[in-house]
Design a protein around this motif. Structure first.
Motif, PDB file in Angstrom:
ATOM      1  N   PHE A 120     -36.984  -9.222  15.113  1.00 16.78           N
ATOM      2  CA  PHE A 120     -36.795 -10.147  16.233  1.00 16.78           C
ATOM      3  C   PHE A 120     -35.316 -10.262  16.604  1.00 16.78           C
ATOM      4  O   PHE A 120     -34.973 -10.422  17.784  1.00 16.78           O
ATOM      5  CB  PHE A 120     -37.408 -11.507  15.916  1.00 16.78           C
ATOM      6  N   LEU A 121     -34.429 -10.163  15.617  1.00 16.50           N
ATOM      7  CA  LEU A 121     -32.997 -10.144  15.898  1.00 16.50           C
ATOM      8  C   LEU A 121     -32.623  -8.841  16.612  1.00 16.50           C
ATOM      9  O   LEU A 121     -31.797  -8.843  17.524  1.00 16.50           O
ATOM     10  CB  LEU A 121     -32.197 -10.324  14.611  1.00 16.50           C
ATOM     11  N   VAL A 143     -24.927 -10.767  22.099  1.00 14.02           N
ATOM     12  CA  VAL A 143     -26.113 -11.532  21.692  1.00 14.02           C
ATOM     13  C   VAL A 143     -26.191 -11.604  20.167  1.00 14.02           C
ATOM     14  O   VAL A 143     -26.482 -12.660  19.595  1.00 14.02           O
ATOM     15  CB  VAL A 143     -27.401 -10.914  22.286  1.00 14.02           C
ATOM     16  N   SER A 144     -25.903 -10.509  19.483  1.00 16.92           N
ATOM     17  CA  SER A 144     -25.927 -10.504  18.018  1.00 16.92           C
ATOM     18  C   SER A 144     -24.856 -11.431  17.450  1.00 16.92           C
ATOM     19  O   SER A 144     -25.089 -12.111  16.439  1.00 16.92           O
ATOM     20  CB  SER A 144     -25.736  -9.084  17.479  1.00 16.92           C
ATOM     21  N   ALA A 145     -23.681 -11.485  18.074  1.00 17.37           N
ATOM     22  CA  ALA A 145     -22.618 -12.382  17.617  1.00 17.37           C
ATOM     23  C   ALA A 145     -23.023 -13.846  17.797  1.00 17.37           C
ATOM     24  O   ALA A 145     -22.810 -14.673  16.904  1.00 17.37           O
ATOM     25  CB  ALA A 145     -21.316 -12.090  18.364  1.00 17.37           C
ATOM     26  N   VAL A 146     -23.627 -14.151  18.935  1.00  9.72           N
ATOM     27  CA  VAL A 146     -24.101 -15.521  19.175  1.00  9.72           C
ATOM     28  C   VAL A 146     -25.193 -15.883  18.165  1.00  9.72           C
ATOM     29  O   VAL A 146     -25.218 -16.997  17.633  1.00  9.72           O
ATOM     30  CB  VAL A 146     -24.589 -15.684  20.635  1.00  9.72           C
ATOM     31  N   ALA A 147     -26.087 -14.941  17.880  1.00  8.92           N
ATOM     32  CA  ALA A 147     -27.132 -15.178  16.878  1.00  8.92           C
ATOM     33  C   ALA A 147     -26.505 -15.440  15.512  1.00  8.92           C
ATOM     34  O   ALA A 147     -26.954 -16.342  14.779  1.00  8.92           O
ATOM     35  CB  ALA A 147     -28.090 -13.988  16.805  1.00  8.92           C
ATOM     36  N   ALA A 148     -25.464 -14.687  15.149  1.00  4.89           N
ATOM     37  CA  ALA A 148     -24.794 -14.891  13.856  1.00  4.89           C
ATOM     38  C   ALA A 148     -24.208 -16.296  13.765  1.00  4.89           C
ATOM     39  O   ALA A 148     -24.349 -16.963  12.737  1.00  4.89           O
ATOM     40  CB  ALA A 148     -23.707 -13.847  13.645  1.00  4.89           C
ATOM     41  N   VAL A 149     -23.587 -16.751  14.827  1.00  5.13           N
ATOM     42  CA  VAL A 149     -23.002 -18.094  14.840  1.00  5.13           C
ATOM     43  C   VAL A 149     -24.106 -19.156  14.723  1.00  5.13           C
ATOM     44  O   VAL A 149     -23.988 -20.114  13.956  1.00  5.13           O
ATOM     45  CB  VAL A 149     -22.141 -18.315  16.105  1.00  5.13           C
ATOM     46  N   TRP A 194     -26.573  -9.787   8.305  1.00  5.86           N
ATOM     47  CA  TRP A 194     -27.181  -8.700   9.072  1.00  5.86           C
ATOM     48  C   TRP A 194     -26.612  -8.662  10.491  1.00  5.86           C
ATOM     49  O   TRP A 194     -26.288  -7.592  11.016  1.00  5.86           O
ATOM     50  CB  TRP A 194     -28.704  -8.842   9.092  1.00  5.86           C
ATOM     51  N   GLN A 195     -26.495  -9.834  11.114  1.00  8.98           N
ATOM     52  CA  GLN A 195     -25.964  -9.877  12.472  1.00  8.98           C
ATOM     53  C   GLN A 195     -24.484  -9.499  12.506  1.00  8.98           C
ATOM     54  O   GLN A 195     -24.038  -8.825  13.428  1.00  8.98           O
ATOM     55  CB  GLN A 195     -26.189 -11.252  13.095  1.00  8.98           C
ATOM     56  N   ALA A 196     -23.726  -9.898  11.495  1.00  3.05           N
ATOM     57  CA  ALA A 196     -22.312  -9.500  11.424  1.00  3.05           C
ATOM     58  C   ALA A 196     -22.209  -7.981  11.298  1.00  3.05           C
ATOM     59  O   ALA A 196     -21.376  -7.340  11.967  1.00  3.05           O
ATOM     60  CB  ALA A 196     -21.626 -10.189  10.251  1.00  3.05           C
ATOM     61  N   ALA A 221     -20.500  -5.315  14.021  1.00  7.33           N
ATOM     62  CA  ALA A 221     -19.484  -4.343  13.601  1.00  7.33           C
ATOM     63  C   ALA A 221     -19.943  -2.904  13.836  1.00  7.33           C
ATOM     64  O   ALA A 221     -19.192  -2.079  14.363  1.00  7.33           O
ATOM     65  CB  ALA A 221     -19.136  -4.556  12.123  1.00  7.33           C
ATOM     66  N   ALA A 222     -21.189  -2.602  13.471  1.00 10.48           N
ATOM     67  CA  ALA A 222     -21.689  -1.227  13.585  1.00 10.48           C
ATOM     68  C   ALA A 222     -21.896  -0.798  15.032  1.00 10.48           C
ATOM     69  O   ALA A 222     -21.762   0.380  15.353  1.00 10.48           O
ATOM     70  CB  ALA A 222     -23.000  -1.073  12.811  1.00 10.48           C
ATOM     71  N   THR A 223     -22.214  -1.743  15.902  1.00  8.42           N
ATOM     72  CA  THR A 223     -22.454  -1.355  17.295  1.00  8.42           C
ATOM     73  C   THR A 223     -21.175  -1.358  18.130  1.00  8.42           C
ATOM     74  O   THR A 223     -21.081  -0.616  19.096  1.00  8.42           O
ATOM     75  CB  THR A 223     -23.523  -2.245  17.958  1.00  8.42           C
ATOM     76  N   LEU A 224     -20.184  -2.176  17.761  1.00  8.88           N
ATOM     77  CA  LEU A 224     -18.932  -2.185  18.518  1.00  8.88           C
ATOM     78  C   LEU A 224     -17.928  -1.134  18.053  1.00  8.88           C
ATOM     79  O   LEU A 224     -17.016  -0.782  18.796  1.00  8.88           O
ATOM     80  CB  LEU A 224     -18.285  -3.570  18.481  1.00  8.88           C
TER      81      LEU A 224
END
Length: 172
Positions: free
Chosen positions: A22-23, A101-107, A131-133, A137-140
């Motif tokens: 879902f993430l 979106v992943s960064a916002v989810a991590a926060v 996982w979101q962090a 990192a892996a996508t940027l």
């Protein structure tokens, strides 16, 4: 019987297996929804593989969610309809949206971990934050993923596509 740290580890793994897809879907929808906003094309967000359940949302968005996604919660991608390349701005916006979106989810997950009982926070939310962090990192990172990265092997990261668009370099 599981006690202490072994019970936390089991819940860590379950949290990743159950919530990871879902993430990943949220990350891919970040790309797709941004694509809908900056182009007139159709977009498909896929989690797992293309043989999953299909849901059409309006005339330009399709979501494909494969049950196998729960075995590999990290695999997802987005596809854009059409043969012509996106503009520089659209390329940057679409590729930046998923990691954002992943960064916002991590926060948000970190806030949830901080607001809950230590056991729930450590067992459920902390692995999802990590996982979101990792996802951000892996996508940027501006790289081409190595062959050993499963379905991503040989693909460009979001970061590499962003750098190429800013530098006006041709794509694959």
């Amino acid at each position: 019987m599981l006690t202490g740290s072994s019970a936390v580890l089991v819940v860590n793994v379950l949290a990743l297996v159950l919530f990871g897809p879902f993430l990943t879907l949220a990350h891919e929808l970040g790309h797709a929804i941004t694509g809908l906003l900056v182009t007139d094309r159709g977009w498909t967000a896929v989690v797992g593989d293309t043989a999953g359940y299909r849901l059409s949302v309006g005339s330009r968005l399709t979501v494909v969610f494969a049950p196998g996604a729960f075995r590999t919660p990290w695999f997802g991608f987005v596809r854009c309809d059409g043969d012509t390349a996106l503009s520089r701005r659209a390329t940057v916006a679409v590729n930046l949206a998923g990691p954002l979106v992943s960064a916002v989810a991590a926060v948000g997950l970190f806030a949830a971990a901080s607001a809950t009982d230590w056991w729930v926070g450590d067992a459920v939310f902390v692995p999802l934050v990590l996982w979101q962090a990792f996802t951000v990192a892996a996508t940027l990172a501006p790289v081409r993923y190595p062959a050993g990265w499963g379905g991503y092997g040989g693909m460009e990261s979001d970061g590499r596509r962003i750098v190429r668009a800013i530098r006006r370099e041709p794509g694959d």
